[in-house]
Scaffold this active site. Structure first.
Site, PDB file in Angstrom:
ATOM      1  CB  CYS A 180       0.225   1.988   4.049  1.00  0.00           C
ATOM      2  SG  CYS A 180      -1.446   1.325   3.867  1.00  0.00           S
TER       3      CYS A 180
ATOM      4  CB  CYS B 110      -0.916  -0.029   1.225  1.00  0.00           C
ATOM      5  SG  CYS B 110      -1.815   1.497   1.527  1.00  0.00           S
TER       6      CYS B 110
END
Length: 306
Positions: free
Chosen positions: A34, A31
């Protein structure tokens, strides 16, 4: 910062959030957002100086927890951050939002620096007092009140300890900022009644009343409630708490509502004053009651409800 696993989930997230809020960052290696959010959260954890704990959970490694939280909040994407307080998830946000927005989120759930410092000083004061260091406890409580004047618990403990040490003038100065709250905060009402009893026992002019004077009046008339109440106030000023409550019980046994519940209200005030701080116990357990306080509460209930 800590990594959350199935093994430490209960201790590091649920139980730990009872003492300090825990922000759980649900992320994954693949991700991109993230990886942008992670360093921002780490910097904020340092910036907030221990007022919250940052925990990270890899959604791919611990899907049992991440999927449960996602379903709870109706979220289907990461990064997803969840704030835990008092053992429960209470709020969250989704996405790599700016640091300013994260601060706004944190400030809704995390105590301010002054509040945290005052709470820390109050806890340290209780430890000092338990160790017999009264002066150290007074210094820490004074610092707590100065740092966070709105901390009613610290102020109550500070004024109470000053009165216990006979520093009545200092206690009155420390109590003055909250005197208007006595009708709203029962513990402040208790302190005011205690200070009133001290002033009654040592008036600025005229002869001080004596236990012997009241004993003579009570011997002549057991229903002389003014004398009984005056005797109770002298005992209260001398910190003879159980003796004072016994005298008030004598009034209540004969007239439950005497003088607009004055005896009952004073009795309850003494219970507030002598109630010791609750001891820390394991999660899910109930702190034990002080035996003296519990006994006198039962005695009051038995009379009032009879």
């Amino acid at each position: 910062m800590i990594d959350i696993t199935l093994e430490n989930f209960q201790a590091e997230l649920i139980e730990a959030s009872v003492a300090t809020p825990v922000l759980l960052d649900i992320w994954a290696e693949w991700c991109g957002p993230c990886k942008q959010l992670g360093p921002v959260l780490e910097k904020l954890e340092v910036e907030y100086g221990g007022r919250f704990t940052l925990a990270k959970l890899d959604a791919d490694k611990v899907p049992q927890i991440s999927s449960q939280l996602s379903e709870m909040f109706g979220v289907r994407s990461i990064p997803f951050c969840v704030m835990f307080k008092d053992g429960q998830p209470v709020d969250g946000f989704v996405g790599a939002i700016p640091a300013e927005k994260i601060r706004e989120f944190l400030d809704k759930h995390v105590s301010g620096a002054d509040e945290a410092e005052a709470a820390s000083q109050e806890a340290a004061a209780q430890e000092a007092l338990a160790g017999g260091d009264t002066e150290g406890a007074l210094e820490k409580l004074q610092h707590a009140v100065a740092t966070d004047p709105a901390n009613d618990d610290a102020r109550f403990d500070y004024v109470k300890l000053l009165l216990q040490e006979g520093r009545v003038d200092d206690a009155k100065v420390a109590f003055a900022p909250v005197i208007a709250k006595t009708s709203l905060v029962r513990r402040f009402d208790a302190l005011q009644r205690w200070m009133g009893a001290i002033d009654f026992a040592a008036p600025p002019a005229g002869a001080a009343p004596s236990i012997a004077d009241f004993d003579a009046k009570i011997a002549a008339n057991k229903r002389d409630f003014d004398a009984r109440f005056g005797r109770a106030r002298l005992l209260m000023a001398a910190q003879r708490w159980t003796d004072a409550m016994d005298e008030l019980l004598d009034i209540l046994m004969r007239d439950k509502t005497w003088s607009e519940d004055l005896a009952r209200k004073t009795y309850i005030a003494i219970l507030e004053i002598i109630e010791p701080p609750k001891v820390k116990v394991a999660d899910g357990q109930i702190p034990p009651d002080d035996p003296v306080v519990a006994s006198y509460r039962r005695r009051l209930s038995s009379i009032v409800l009879s």
